[in-house]
Scaffold this motif. Sequence first.
Motif, PDB file in Angstrom:
ATOM      1  N   ASP A  75       0.824  -1.213   0.000  1.00  0.00           N
ATOM      2  CA  ASP A  75       0.000   0.000   0.000  1.00  0.00           C
ATOM      3  C   ASP A  75       0.855   1.259   0.000  1.00  0.00           C
ATOM      4  N   GLU A  76       1.956   1.239   0.759  1.00  0.00           N
ATOM      5  CA  GLU A  76       2.852   2.392   0.780  1.00  0.00           C
ATOM      6  C   GLU A  76       3.483   2.609  -0.597  1.00  0.00           C
ATOM      7  N   ILE A  77       3.880   1.542  -1.242  1.00  0.00           N
ATOM      8  CA  ILE A  77       4.483   1.645  -2.575  1.00  0.00           C
ATOM      9  C   ILE A  77       3.474   2.197  -3.571  1.00  0.00           C
ATOM     10  N   VAL A  78       2.233   1.747  -3.494  1.00  0.00           N
ATOM     11  CA  VAL A  78       1.194   2.222  -4.407  1.00  0.00           C
ATOM     12  C   VAL A  78       0.947   3.707  -4.197  1.00  0.00           C
ATOM     13  N   GLU A  79       0.891   4.157  -2.947  1.00  0.00           N
ATOM     14  CA  GLU A  79       0.682   5.577  -2.660  1.00  0.00           C
ATOM     15  C   GLU A  79       1.839   6.413  -3.211  1.00  0.00           C
ATOM     16  N   GLU A  80       3.052   5.938  -3.032  1.00  0.00           N
ATOM     17  CA  GLU A  80       4.221   6.666  -3.555  1.00  0.00           C
ATOM     18  C   GLU A  80       4.179   6.713  -5.078  1.00  0.00           C
ATOM     19  N   PHE A  81       3.782   5.615  -5.702  1.00  0.00           N
ATOM     20  CA  PHE A  81       3.681   5.588  -7.155  1.00  0.00           C
ATOM     21  C   PHE A  81       2.627   6.573  -7.651  1.00  0.00           C
ATOM     22  N   LYS A 119       1.751   9.369  -6.207  1.00  0.00           N
ATOM     23  CA  LYS A 119       2.319  10.712  -6.078  1.00  0.00           C
ATOM     24  C   LYS A 119       3.285  11.000  -7.225  1.00  0.00           C
ATOM     25  N   LEU A 120       4.144  10.028  -7.516  1.00  0.00           N
ATOM     26  CA  LEU A 120       5.108  10.222  -8.602  1.00  0.00           C
ATOM     27  C   LEU A 120       4.418  10.376  -9.950  1.00  0.00           C
ATOM     28  N   ARG A 121       3.351   9.620 -10.175  1.00  0.00           N
ATOM     29  CA  ARG A 121       2.619   9.727 -11.436  1.00  0.00           C
ATOM     30  C   ARG A 121       1.961  11.097 -11.565  1.00  0.00           C
ATOM     31  N   ALA A 122       1.359  11.579 -10.469  1.00  0.00           N
ATOM     32  CA  ALA A 122       0.737  12.906 -10.498  1.00  0.00           C
ATOM     33  C   ALA A 122       1.787  13.990 -10.743  1.00  0.00           C
ATOM     34  N   GLU A 123       2.941  13.855 -10.106  1.00  0.00           N
ATOM     35  CA  GLU A 123       4.021  14.821 -10.310  1.00  0.00           C
ATOM     36  C   GLU A 123       4.510  14.780 -11.758  1.00  0.00           C
TER      37      GLU A 123
END
Length: 54
Positions: free
Chosen positions: A31-37, A39-43
């Motif tokens: 879940d943490e990895i998905v949330e980070e991904f 954020k990176l995709r939105a950025e």
Amino acid sequence: MDIEMLGILLGAVLPIYPVLFTIHQKIGKYDEIVEEFKKLRAEHDNHKENYHAI
């Protein structure tokens, strides 16, 4: 519940707990990895829009 039945129940259930705990930890890390991904995709999308002026 008598002592024998309780012993059988605990003998069957207690060995499963470490496995369930491990699965729970792995799901949490996923879940943490998905949330980070996300954020990176939105950025990335934001930078792409700014760069390409879309």
